[in-house]
Design a protein around this motif. Structure first.
Motif, PDB file in Angstrom:
ATOM      1  N   GLU A 156       1.438   9.394  -1.855  1.00 24.41           N
ATOM      2  CA  GLU A 156       1.452  10.329  -0.740  1.00 24.41           C
ATOM      3  C   GLU A 156       2.132   9.743   0.493  1.00 24.41           C
ATOM      4  OE1 GLU A 156      -2.012  12.472   0.124  1.00 24.41           O
ATOM      5  OE2 GLU A 156      -2.401  13.033  -1.944  1.00 24.41           O
ATOM      6  N   SER A 157       1.854   8.453   0.805  1.00 24.56           N
ATOM      7  CA  SER A 157       2.457   7.868   2.002  1.00 24.56           C
ATOM      8  C   SER A 157       3.878   7.373   1.728  1.00 24.56           C
ATOM      9  CB  SER A 157       1.593   6.718   2.531  1.00 24.56           C
ATOM     10  OG  SER A 157       1.486   5.689   1.572  1.00 24.56           O
TER      11      SER A 157
ATOM     12  N   LYS B 137       0.844  -1.205   0.000  1.00 24.01           N
ATOM     13  CA  LYS B 137       0.000   0.000   0.000  1.00 24.01           C
ATOM     14  C   LYS B 137       0.875   1.250   0.000  1.00 24.01           C
ATOM     15  CE  LYS B 137      -3.961  -1.935   2.544  1.00 24.01           C
ATOM     16  NZ  LYS B 137      -4.695  -1.890   3.836  1.00 24.01           N
ATOM     17  N   ASN B 138       1.890   1.238   0.859  1.00 25.73           N
ATOM     18  CA  ASN B 138       2.780   2.406   0.924  1.00 25.73           C
ATOM     19  C   ASN B 138       3.522   2.622  -0.387  1.00 25.73           C
ATOM     20  OD1 ASN B 138       1.958   2.575   3.560  1.00 25.73           O
ATOM     21  ND2 ASN B 138       3.885   1.880   4.449  1.00 25.73           N
TER      22      ASN B 138
ATOM     23  N   ASP C 173       1.061   4.053  -3.065  1.00 28.59           N
ATOM     24  CA  ASP C 173       0.451   5.313  -2.649  1.00 28.59           C
ATOM     25  C   ASP C 173       1.514   6.410  -2.699  1.00 28.59           C
ATOM     26  OD1 ASP C 173      -0.659   7.504  -1.398  1.00 28.59           O
ATOM     27  OD2 ASP C 173      -1.663   6.333   0.151  1.00 28.59           O
TER      28      ASP C 173
END
Length: 705
Positions: free
Chosen positions: A109-110, A103-104, A107
């Protein structure tokens, strides 16, 4: 991952995901899966063909990565198998819940965890770090799902004790990695690797290594589970007079399938039987008709793979269409033509061949995965480890674990496992911050430099020199021009021309990514030659490269494609695009102006020149870029920063770039002076601009300097 059958070979890839462009496709697959799981949070994946089919249908409908099959009934199966590689790499759980680290990663942004001191030292990009970290965590469990090894860590250890290792030799060590390895066996394995000597005759050295590996790790060597007596009994039950396996008794059919097996393609077993049918007929009759049938069946891919490791079963001799006797003479030593036939020898040939075919396939997939880490190289069939001394010392300083005993279920089926968490290299290898600092202090002292910054510069210089050597040896100027000509045809209206051009480009650069990413890479090299080889093309790139320094993924985020430090006072931003005129307005105006603005504001003491290069230039796009020299523009992320009093953007086509490269009088410095003068003219005479064919006139004047 774990073995599902005894003696199952190591494979870091997956046979249901036979692609070369992992780095491009896997993030898209993850994003698709993540959206599906967010929309269906309470729904289980396992045993649910509906959600599995929905996932694969979404891939087909929203991308051109996967070819659509006419059989839509298999969508759920394809959804299951397509995601196996994501599970293997710890990017999602067996129930296809996307892991935290994945996910990181996808993504923007993260983002994944910031690089630690070791990762900063070796200077890898985000995508490299993701694969490096996950591979360092990857475990290979046995059938009982208790004993395991860390295969990638073992590969690092093996390659850290040699300068380089040819592929056939590396294969022996790679497939000697089994879950049952004890600590003593691992130490012996590494010791054997350290004795490898490339100055000895290759064949002798390979046999020596193979013999030693078989002695300490017997399960790594191919052996059949049938005895000579078993095989003789099998062939005594049937004279293979019938050409079809279906006509044989159930008892014989089951026994034959169990002996001459094919786990991936059961239908191939019928071809194995047909091969024996013609083989035994020919060895009895020696007639030309049967010889023709035997040649035809032996040339089938399934037969060559099963009995000759993909090669030829028979030699054609000097006369390919010669008669029976000439054929027999050319193959007098073949085990398939001995009188009487030694069926056990043929069975063992089958075992060796199947094993060799699997090893070749698995090693190809695995090497592509390993290259994504950025630290493994495979150039011209020679494997090596980048930063080998660093890795050797790092593993030895703390005695990093290479095997262990633990529950597979706890490690790979629990989404809170460290396998799915976002950790950096020093976390994964069990280093505390203090211990890592001590290690680096000792390493810096051994490296004969004063500070960590000096060591980083030393590492960066080594990689910069390595990339320049690669450019000069693999991508000479004339070859770059040829590749650019083919890239220019990427959007050709004649699809056959475009496809042929793309094939040429991938064959000469890499098949691990798409053409736009390759264009970024080649544009950087072209500018290196325009700059008379005086710039550092390695630090200029913002794209991600594999261990072979070939492109993987294009530049992302707020950075431009290529940022060249032309001199202490001049920075050149190169932006590559293969969009047509219509999509250029939508896709390239905002990001190029944003990148140019940010770079200009971030470097107030430098002259920043942006050059936009594409296969075609839309007139409106060129005019707007020109107009930005007289527009006040603000930084996209640094709120409160002083604005730029205009930015300098000049657009050129690929064909125009080629003319620059072909003009021996022209250099990047001359080109930049001309473009700078154009900008000054525009700033001083904004009310008297000439439009129309202004850009073409300026391109012409560049050659007239």
């Amino acid at each position: 991952m774990h073995q599902t059958r005894q003696k199952q070979l190591l494979n870091l890839g997956d046979t249901s995901f036979r692609r070369h462009d992992y780095a491009t496709v896997l993030p898209y697959c993850l994003a698709t899966l993540l959206k599906l799981r967010i929309d269906n949070q309470e729904v289980s994946w396992n045993g649910n063909p509906t959600i599995q089919a929905e996932y694969y249908k979404s891939l087909l409908d929203n991308s051109d990565f996967f070819a659509e099959s006419s059989d839509r009934s298999r969508l759920s199966q394809r959804g299951r198998t397509n995601t196996n590689i994501l599970v293997k790499l710890g990017l999602c759980t067996p129930d296809r819940v996307v892991s935290q680290v994945a996910k990181n990663w996808i993504d923007t942004e993260s983002n994944i965890k910031q690089p630690d001191q070791i990762e900063n030292l070796i200077g890898l990009k985000k995508d490299n770090l993701l694969y490096l970290r996950q591979l360092l965590k990857l475990r290979f469990y046995d059938q009982e799902q208790r004993h395991y090894v860390y295969p990638f860590r073992l590969i690092i250890k093996i390659l850290s004790v040699v300068e380089q290792m040819p592929q056939d030799m590396f294969s022996l060590f790679f497939f000697a990695i089994t879950p049952s390895l004890s600590k003593d066996s691992i130490n012996e394995l590494i010791e054997i690797a350290s004795t490898y000597n490339n100055r000895r005759p290759a064949k002798d050295e390979k046999e020596r290594i193979k013999k030693k590996l078989c002695e300490i790790i017997p399960e790594s060597c191919p052996t059949g589970d049938k005895t000579r007596n078993d095989i003789n009994k099998l062939f005594s039950k049937n004279n293979f007079s019938s050409p079809t396996l279906d006509s044989c008794s159930d008892t014989f059919t089951d026994l034959f399938k169990n002996t001459f097996y094919n786990h991936k393609s059961p239908d191939a077993v019928s071809e194995y039987y047909l091969f024996f049918h013609f083989l035994m007929l020919f060895n009895t009759a020696h007639d030309s008709q049967t010889l023709m049938q035997l040649k035809q069946i032996s040339n089938r891919r399934s037969i060559r793979s099963a009995f000759a490791a993909g090669g030829k079963l028979f030699q054609s001799g000097k006369q390919p269409h010669a008669g029976v006797q000439q054929f027999l003479d050319a193959n007098s030593s073949s085990i398939f033509l001995q009188q009487p036939l030694d069926f056990y020898a043929i069975y063992m040939q089958f075992i060796y061949s199947k094993n060799a075919s699997l090893r070749a396939e698995y090693l190809d997939m695995s090497s592509r995965i390993m290259l994504l880490s950025g630290i493994i190289t495979n150039i011209s069939g020679q494997f090596s480890l980048r930063y080998s001394k660093l890795w050797k010392d790092l593993f030895d300083y703390r005695d990093v674990p290479l095997n262990g005993l633990d529950s597979y279920k706890a490690y790979e089926q629990d989404k809170s496992s460290i396998f799915y968490s976002d950790q950096s290299v020093i976390d994964i290898l069990g280093y505390s911050t203090n211990l890592c600092g001590q290690f680096l202090d000792d390493f810096i002292e051994e490296s004969d430099v004063a500070t960590l910054e000096d060591l980083q510069r030393q590492f960066q210089n080594i990689q910069s020199d390595r990339f320049k050597d690669l450019i000069r040896s693999v991508f000479p100027k004339n070859k770059v021009i040829g590749i650019l000509r083919k890239i220019d045809q990427h959007n050709d209206q004649d699809k056959s021309v475009a496809q042929s051009a793309d094939t040429y480009v991938k064959r000469n650069v890499t098949d691990a990514t798409d053409i736009p990413t390759i264009f970024e890479y080649i544009l950087n090299i072209a500018w290196f030659y325009l700059s008379n080889e005086k710039i550092d093309p390695f630090t200029s790139m913002n794209l991600t490269c594999d261990g072979n320094m070939r492109p993987l993924t294009h530049a992302s985020g707020g950075a431009g494609d290529i940022e060249v430090r032309q001199s202490d006072s001049v920075i050149v931003l190169l932006e590559a695009s293969l969009m047509n005129g219509n999509t250029q307005k939508r896709g390239e105006l905002e990001p190029v102006i944003r990148h140019a603005t940010n770079l200009t504001i971030d470097n107030p003491d430098c002259c920043v020149q942006t050059i936009f290069c594409s296969n075609a230039i839309d007139n409106d796009v060129a005019n707007i870029y020109r107009a930005t020299s007289n527009i006040e523009l603000y930084h996209s992320s640094r709120k409160g920063a002083a604005p730029a009093d205009g930015v300098n953007i000049f657009a050129i086509t690929i064909q125009e770039l080629i003319t620059f490269l072909n003009d021996d009088r022209l250099s990047a410095d001359v080109l930049l002076r001309k473009i700078y003068d154009f900008g000054q003219q525009d700033r001083n005479a904004v009310n008297r601009w000439e439009w129309g064919n202004w850009r073409e006139l300026r391109i012409r004047s560049i050659h007239e300097w």
